[in-house]
Design a protein around this motif. Structure first.
Motif: not given
Length: 288
Positions: A242-262
């Motif tokens: 999430i601190f790499r250019p071009g990856s912030i939105f992709l991985y931040a949203t993916t990580w947030l979604r994962r926390t909802r069910w784990q």
């Protein structure tokens, strides 16, 4: 080293596991191919008889093979030493407790030739011993394509069976030495693949490329300990992405979604890994 006659280098990294390595090396003799390839064994600071095992095997092996000693502890440092010693277009990695299928080289090169835009390709990791716990394997039977600048999650492709183009590894600067077995964060494999996707290459999971994993874990307590370490590594991976250019939105949203069910415990370990990695990465940056 002059490796110009070879198309592919197979790198095996090892540390103080001479017995497992011996079995792995013997399995390589079953590979059947007309393609030019070489073996590179990276000894990551072993204090057992690893060097003797490798030296004896090299004398008896019909394929070009090299021994590389890497004193810096950690799988990433060993992987980096391996691919940097290889002057070949393609570089493959398996673990020292894995046995490739007889058509492993042919299937791997066929996949690269069929997917010229791929910076990395991974394959199936099947259980060798049915009495081992069904962990650290990948049995998915369908091909998966990763488009450039897309995400890839830990466990989709395993470091026990993946390969890269030399160009992609060079562009990604190899493997992060803060990651990998022997360090706090066992996620060097997915981190490097994610970086290659970020840089504009595609990736492929091709199930016809098969290795058999002989991990020898029988106890659930061993599996639980391993999975907990993977949670910490996954958190470090998300923090870096999430601190790499071009990856912030992709991985931040993916990580947030994962926390909802784990579970809360998994999220807690991921956060532990995330904050730990940021601290260690900052320290490492200023020490360089």
């Amino acid at each position: 080293m002059d490796h110009t006659n070879n198309t592919l280098s197979l790198v095996i990294c090892t540390r103080n596991r001479a017995t497992q390595l011996q079995t792995c090396l013997n399995a390589l003799k079953k590979i059947s191919t007309q393609q030019a390839w070489q073996l590179i064994v990276v000894d990551n600071g072993s204090t057992d008889n690893t060097k003797d095992v490798v030296s004896a095997f090299i004398q008896d092996f019909s394929i070009t093979a090299h021994y590389v000693f890497e004193p810096q502890a950690g799988l990433s440092a060993a992987r980096n030493a391996g691919w940097k010693a290889a002057n070949t277009r393609y570089i493959a990695f398996i673990d020292d407790d894995c046995y490739p299928s007889e058509n492993y080289i042919d299937m791997l090169l066929t996949a690269f030739h069929a997917n010229p835009n791929a910076g990395f390709i991974g394959g199936r990791v099947l259980l060798f011993d049915p009495t081992d716990l069904p962990i650290t394997i990948q049995t998915h039977a369908e091909k998966i394509e990763f488009s450039p600048r897309s995400t890839i999650m830990a466990g989709t492709i395993h470091g026990a069976n993946f390969a890269f183009t030399q160009a992609a590894l060079n562009a990604a600067k190899g493997f992060d030495v803060l990651f990998g077995a022997g360090k706090k964060y066992p996620c060097e494999d997915v981190d490097t693949m994610a970086e290659i996707l970020r840089l504009g290459w595609a990736g492929i999971y091709e199930p016809s490329i098969v290795v058999y994993h002989h991990h020898m874990r029988k106890l659930q307590s061993d599996a639980d300990k391993l999975m907990a370490s993977y949670d910490i590594g996954r958190g470090a991976f998300f923090a870096k992405r999430i601190f790499r250019p071009g990856s912030i939105f992709l991985y931040a949203t993916t990580w947030l979604r994962r926390t909802r069910w784990q579970s809360f415990d998994v999220t807690k370990r991921e956060l532990q890994g995330a904050f730990g990695y940021m601290k260690d990465a900052t320290k490492y940056f200023f020490q360089k």
